[in-house]
Design a protein around this motif. Structure first.
Motif, PDB file in Angstrom:
ATOM      1  N   LEU A  21      -0.933   2.143  -4.710  1.00 63.14           N
ATOM      2  CA  LEU A  21      -1.804   1.575  -3.678  1.00 63.14           C
ATOM      3  C   LEU A  21      -1.007   1.249  -2.411  1.00 63.14           C
ATOM      4  CD1 LEU A  21      -4.517   0.422  -2.720  1.00 63.14           C
ATOM      5  CD2 LEU A  21      -3.899  -1.724  -3.842  1.00 63.14           C
ATOM      6  N   ALA A  22       0.172   0.673  -2.590  1.00 61.22           N
ATOM      7  CA  ALA A  22       1.029   0.353  -1.445  1.00 61.22           C
ATOM      8  C   ALA A  22       1.449   1.618  -0.713  1.00 61.22           C
ATOM      9  CB  ALA A  22       2.255  -0.421  -1.909  1.00 61.22           C
ATOM     10  N   SER A  25      -1.560   2.764   1.356  1.00 63.99           N
ATOM     11  CA  SER A  25      -1.727   1.895   2.527  1.00 63.99           C
ATOM     12  C   SER A  25      -0.651   2.190   3.571  1.00 63.99           C
ATOM     13  CB  SER A  25      -1.653   0.422   2.100  1.00 63.99           C
ATOM     14  OG  SER A  25      -2.674   0.103   1.186  1.00 63.99           O
ATOM     15  N   GLU A  29      -0.765   3.122   7.636  1.00 59.88           N
ATOM     16  CA  GLU A  29      -0.039   2.352   8.638  1.00 59.88           C
ATOM     17  C   GLU A  29       0.819   3.280   9.508  1.00 59.88           C
ATOM     18  OE1 GLU A  29       2.186  -0.600   6.606  1.00 59.88           O
ATOM     19  OE2 GLU A  29       0.403  -1.688   5.881  1.00 59.88           O
ATOM     20  N   ALA A  85      -7.613  -0.901  -7.372  1.00 55.07           N
ATOM     21  CA  ALA A  85      -8.184  -1.468  -6.148  1.00 55.07           C
ATOM     22  C   ALA A  85      -9.530  -2.132  -6.410  1.00 55.07           C
ATOM     23  CB  ALA A  85      -8.324  -0.371  -5.094  1.00 55.07           C
ATOM     24  N   GLN A 118      -6.565  -8.345   5.615  1.00 53.66           N
ATOM     25  CA  GLN A 118      -5.988  -7.008   5.641  1.00 53.66           C
ATOM     26  C   GLN A 118      -5.751  -6.470   4.232  1.00 53.66           C
ATOM     27  OE1 GLN A 118      -5.870  -5.156   8.378  1.00 53.66           O
ATOM     28  NE2 GLN A 118      -6.875  -6.964   9.238  1.00 53.66           N
ATOM     29  N   SER A 122      -7.334  -2.934   2.920  1.00 53.47           N
ATOM     30  CA  SER A 122      -6.571  -1.923   2.203  1.00 53.47           C
ATOM     31  C   SER A 122      -7.203  -1.592   0.857  1.00 53.47           C
ATOM     32  CB  SER A 122      -5.132  -2.413   2.001  1.00 53.47           C
ATOM     33  OG  SER A 122      -4.378  -1.490   1.265  1.00 53.47           O
ATOM     34  N   ARG A 125     -10.567   0.311   1.392  1.00 52.73           N
ATOM     35  CA  ARG A 125     -10.294   1.678   1.871  1.00 52.73           C
ATOM     36  C   ARG A 125      -9.856   2.569   0.712  1.00 52.73           C
ATOM     37  NH1 ARG A 125      -6.090   1.328   6.148  1.00 52.73           N
ATOM     38  NH2 ARG A 125      -4.759   0.866   4.361  1.00 52.73           N
ATOM     39  N   ALA A 126      -8.957   2.049  -0.122  1.00 50.03           N
ATOM     40  CA  ALA A 126      -8.473   2.829  -1.260  1.00 50.03           C
ATOM     41  C   ALA A 126      -9.606   3.141  -2.231  1.00 50.03           C
ATOM     42  CB  ALA A 126      -7.357   2.070  -1.972  1.00 50.03           C
TER      43      ALA A 126
END
Length: 292
Positions: A21-22, A25, A29, A85, A118, A122, A125-126
């Motif tokens: 997930l990170a 994201s 970014e 998520a 935020q 994230s 969105r995922a």
């Protein structure tokens, strides 16, 4: 021993999910203008002609890779990301809908930590990239939009990204219509009340620019998917919204596509619908007097 093994395995799986997930994201970014994505059997750097991470030999599935404003997510990675998520999303203050409330609470009453917004952006969105019809994720994003944590123009861009892959997602089209009602009228929907977020009143965007951009998206999707009623029905809805609210625009000529592919099935259906609307329209003021 067995229980300890299971616990260690669950922790390791959770760490792997959070890491993927990170990574996803982080790709947004690095390039917030990603405009298209696809689910693929394996997401590797080689798909975009890039070197593998670390400069080694071609490896296995990386979960998600992006380059040139395009994103690839592996099918297995999508399952992992969605599971993680969505579970995290349901634990946020935004997850529980309240249909009877005319508007959502101010930002300060919803989240104590501004950075938490935020995180929800994230997570939602995922989840939507993996399942565009995830109603709970759309609810969370609408709550964030109400309180000003998501910019309307950026949200229109994100929804367009989803529609290029999920062109028959009813939830996504419905959400886009709510966004357009805000963009053009400053309202939650075509007949709803004016919204007042924490930082002030919604103000309509440039109507001509919004409609021109919407026509470009409709034509793009119609070229990509031949029998695409969703896109043309969306265009008919937008035209009706503008006419009903007195927005006189120059963008409602027939799309250019009609002169290029006159036998396009979905487009021909759209022409018939518009022709029927013209016949059902009441006569203009003074037309009977002039006829006599």
């Amino acid at each position: 021993i067995e229980e300890g093994f299971v616990r260690v395995r669950e922790v390791a799986l959770s760490v792997a999910m959070a890491g993927l997930l990170a990574r996803l994201s982080g790709l947004f970014e690095e390039d917030p203008l990603i405009d298209e994505y696809a689910l693929v059997p394996e997401a590797t750097s080689a798909l975009f002609g890039l070197d593998c991470p670390g400069g080694g030999e071609e490896g296995g599935d990386e979960g998600c890779v992006a380059a040139g404003q395009k994103l690839a997510i592996s099918v297995e990675g999508a399952l992992v990301v969605y599971r993680h998520a969505h579970r995290k999303l349901l634990a946020t203050p935004f997850a529980a809908p309240c249909p009877s409330a005319p508007s959502r609470p101010p930002k300060a009453a919803t989240t104590a930590d501004p950075g938490a917004d935020q995180v929800v952006v994230s997570l939602s969105r995922a989840a939507l990239l993996c399942c565009a019809d995830c109603a709970s994720a759309w609810h969370c994003r609408e709550a964030l939009l109400d309180q000003g944590s998501i910019h309307l123009e950026a949200e229109l861009r994100f929804v367009a990204l989803l529609l290029r892959t999920n062109h028959k997602s009813g939830e996504t089209w419905a959400y886009r219509r709510r966004l357009l009602s805000r963009a053009l009228l400053g309202q939650a929907d075509a007949s709803g009340p004016m919204l007042v977020p924490a930082d002030g009143r919604w103000t309509p965007m440039d109507a001509e620019g919004v409609v021109c951009g919407e026509l470009a998206l409709v034509e793009e999707l119609a070229r990509k998917y031949d029998h695409h009623y969703y896109a043309w029905n969306h265009w008919a809805w937008l035209e009706h919204l503008c006419v009903e609210n007195g927005l006189a625009l120059n963008s409602f000529d027939f799309p250019r596509l009609v002169f290029v592919t006159p036998s396009h099935y979905g487009l021909f259906h759209h022409r018939l619908a518009r022709l029927g609307a013209r016949f059902r329209a009441p006569p203009a003021a003074g037309s009977s007097a002039s006829a006599s």
